[in-house]
Design an enzyme around this catalytic site. Structure first.
Site, PDB file in Angstrom:
ATOM      1  N   ARG A 186       0.856  -1.199   0.000  1.00  7.07           N
ATOM      2  CA  ARG A 186       0.000   0.000   0.000  1.00  7.07           C
ATOM      3  C   ARG A 186       0.884   1.239   0.000  1.00  7.07           C
ATOM      4  NH1 ARG A 186       1.711   3.032   4.630  1.00  7.07           N
ATOM      5  NH2 ARG A 186       1.255   1.931   6.571  1.00  7.07           N
ATOM      6  N   GLU A 285      -6.648   6.962   8.041  1.00  2.82           N
ATOM      7  CA  GLU A 285      -5.541   7.760   8.607  1.00  2.82           C
ATOM      8  C   GLU A 285      -5.017   8.788   7.596  1.00  2.82           C
ATOM      9  OE1 GLU A 285      -2.536   5.497  10.633  1.00  2.82           O
ATOM     10  OE2 GLU A 285      -0.991   6.948  10.087  1.00  2.82           O
ATOM     11  N   ARG A 289      -5.336   5.499   0.875  1.00  2.00           N
ATOM     12  CA  ARG A 289      -4.392   4.401   1.034  1.00  2.00           C
ATOM     13  C   ARG A 289      -4.645   3.529  -0.188  1.00  2.00           C
ATOM     14  NH1 ARG A 289      -2.138   3.213   6.374  1.00  2.00           N
ATOM     15  NH2 ARG A 289      -1.377   5.235   7.034  1.00  2.00           N
ATOM     16  N   CYS A 331       1.077  10.730   9.707  1.00  4.54           N
ATOM     17  CA  CYS A 331       2.040  10.143  10.651  1.00  4.54           C
ATOM     18  C   CYS A 331       3.439  10.238  10.058  1.00  4.54           C
ATOM     19  CB  CYS A 331       1.686   8.682  10.922  1.00  4.54           C
ATOM     20  SG  CYS A 331       2.832   7.881  12.069  1.00  4.54           S
ATOM     21  N   THR A 333       5.881   8.455  10.367  1.00  8.26           N
ATOM     22  CA  THR A 333       6.471   7.160   9.975  1.00  8.26           C
ATOM     23  C   THR A 333       6.197   6.841   8.512  1.00  8.26           C
ATOM     24  OG1 THR A 333       4.497   5.882  10.534  1.00  8.26           O
ATOM     25  CG2 THR A 333       6.157   6.118  12.254  1.00  8.26           C
ATOM     26  N   ARG A 340       4.025   0.455   2.491  1.00  7.83           N
ATOM     27  CA  ARG A 340       4.242  -0.718   3.348  1.00  7.83           C
ATOM     28  C   ARG A 340       3.974  -1.947   2.502  1.00  7.83           C
ATOM     29  NH1 ARG A 340       2.584  -4.258   7.721  1.00  7.83           N
ATOM     30  NH2 ARG A 340       0.401  -4.206   7.112  1.00  7.83           N
ATOM     31  N   ARG A 371       4.197  -7.761  12.466  1.00 14.21           N
ATOM     32  CA  ARG A 371       2.858  -7.479  13.026  1.00 14.21           C
ATOM     33  C   ARG A 371       2.070  -8.766  13.080  1.00 14.21           C
ATOM     34  NH1 ARG A 371       0.728  -1.898   9.876  1.00 14.21           N
ATOM     35  NH2 ARG A 371       2.512  -0.645  10.511  1.00 14.21           N
ATOM     36  N   GLU A 376      -2.264  -3.494  12.245  1.00 17.03           N
ATOM     37  CA  GLU A 376      -1.345  -2.891  13.201  1.00 17.03           C
ATOM     38  C   GLU A 376      -1.868  -3.071  14.627  1.00 17.03           C
ATOM     39  OE1 GLU A 376      -0.911   1.345  12.811  1.00 17.03           O
ATOM     40  OE2 GLU A 376       1.167   1.191  13.502  1.00 17.03           O
TER      41      GLU A 376
END
Ligand code: ADP
Ligand code: ARG
Length: 389
Positions: A186, A285, A289, A331, A333, A340, A371, A376
């Site tokens: 993603r 988020e 995505r 975020c 990160t 990811r 994970r 998550e």
């Protein structure tokens, strides 16, 4: 039976293709270790003790779940000893006092950007940007978090490369392939025209949903699909999409604290093609995505469909992006590639409690994260893991 989600840990300062490569290399090393353990009969090495982290000192407001509103952040924050988050490390009294009461150019208060980490002391990071500008206005804070997490310096440049032909991912052997259940990659994206999720208004979020769903439903060929708003979706349909790993869950407490779950489920939804191999989450988020996934281990095929789909969407939608941070996400990160790449993989021996230290050492060496297979913060109960790059 030891199933994990294994994926890339780094996202920024390296190209998309390099990160998919991280995941492949890490997974390959884990498969080799699993096979070696099987040969040995699964013997367990000694476990290393986890390292502790120092606590921040000299603060006035105690961190913890009682902090639910930015009004409660009246002074520098004191975290309990052993707090490991990057907010604990970098939200020093100096930084707090310098930025308290200020807003970024989109009008998002600094306190909202750190509330998640102050409330959820088990955060890994604990900060979310309110708009693209947050990363400039509060560079003194965010650049430290970004350098710590990604190793990307404050003057670093980010260069994208979604060319799947650059991958060195030869097919897995038949035996190794049998350990891999599914592959998913993603990328996160946000529209340049709006603040990020913590700072967006309800009206802007709805506008964003309208724009994005229009772009998505214009895709054709194998990417052609439908947009399904979360509002009005039957509970059983939603639960099935979540259980089958296609849809986001709801109620993430880390996202709630920074305002990302406001007006839920308005403005949220999912687009997917009939085969559910190309999907896009809207206004979770991040505003988008973009996801490519399928059963099996064809990492190159999954990456190539993702890069085609993302390019087609980008032609019609302007994404928040800059030279230093690449694609901008709420975020820190995720900034850079926001990619990811993960496999769900069976590692019953390497993934057992007895081999935890070895498993984590391989993950650290290859910059991959482990994970559970329900997203998550999920634990693995059945030996399948999500290994992201
Ligand atoms: P993200 O990748 O967006 O950070 P999560 O880790 O929460 O989010 O995962 C979202 C969903 O994607 C979860 O349902 C998870 O099980 C699923 N998922 C992740 N990796 C894979 C994979 N390799 N195969 C199948 N499903 C996956
Ligand atoms: N804020 C959470 C934490 O610090 C999540 C961080 C990374 N995950 C994410 N979905 N952005 O632990």
């Amino acid at each position: 039976d030891g199933i994990f989600d294994i994926s890339n840990r780094r996202r920024l300062g390296r190209s998309e293709a390099q990160l998919v490569q991280d995941m492949y290399d890490g997974v390959k090393a884990m498969i080799d270790a699993e096979n070696a353990l099987e040969k040995k009969g699964g013997a367990a090495p000694a476990q290393a003790a986890p390292a502790g982290a120092p606590a921040a000192a000299g603060a006035m407001v105690k961190a913890g779940p009682h902090l639910v509103d930015i009004k409660q952040l009246t002074g520098p924050v004191e975290f309990p000893a052993g707090t490991k988050s990057l907010v604990c490390k970098y939200l020093t009294p100096e930084i707090f006092n310098k930025f308290k009461g200020t807003k970024d150019k989109a009008g998002v208060p600094f306190e909202l950007m750190v509330l998640s980490g102050c409330q959820n002391i088990d955060s890994g990071i604990g900060a979310y940007a309110g708009s693209h500008d947050s990363y400039s206005t509060y560079a003194e804070f965010f650049d430290k978090i970004i350098e710590d997490y990604h190793g990307h310096k404050k003057d670093g440049k980010h260069i994208s490369n979604m060319d799947h032909t650059k991958l060195k991912c030869p097919p897995f052997s038949k035996e190794d392939d049998a350990m891999i259940i599914s592959t998913r990659i993603r990328v996160g994206r946000n529209l340049a025209a709006y603040p990020l999720g913590p700072g967006i208004t309800a009206a802007q979020r709805n506008e964003c949903e309208a724009t994005v769903s229009k772009v998505l439903t214009a895709l054709d060929g194998d990417l052609k699909g439908k947009y399904y708003p979360l509002k009005g979706m039957k509970k059983e349909d939603q639960d099935k999409l979540i259980a089958d790993h296609f849809l986001f869950k709801e109620g993430d407490r880390f996202l709630s604290s920074c305002g990302l779950n406001r007006e839920w489920p308005d403005g949220r939804g999912i687009f997917h093609n009939d085969a559910k191999t190309f999907l896009t989450w809207v206004n979770e988020e991040d505003q988008l995505r973009i996801i490519s996934m399928e059963k099996g281990s064809d990492i190159g095929g999954v990456f190539s469909r993702l890069s085609r789909g993302a390019a087609a969407i980008e032609k019609a939608a302007k994404f928040a992006h800059d030279d230093h941070l690449g694609y901008i996400t709420s975020c820190p990160t995720n900034c850079g590639t926001a990619l990811r790449a993960s496999v769900h993989i069976k590692l019953p021996l390497l993934g057992s409690k007895a081999n935890k230290a070895d498993f984590e050492a391989i993950a650290a060496k290859y910059f991959v994260q482990i994970r559970g297979i329900h997203g998550e913060h999920s634990e693995t109960d059945d030996g399948i893991f999500d290994i992201p790059t």
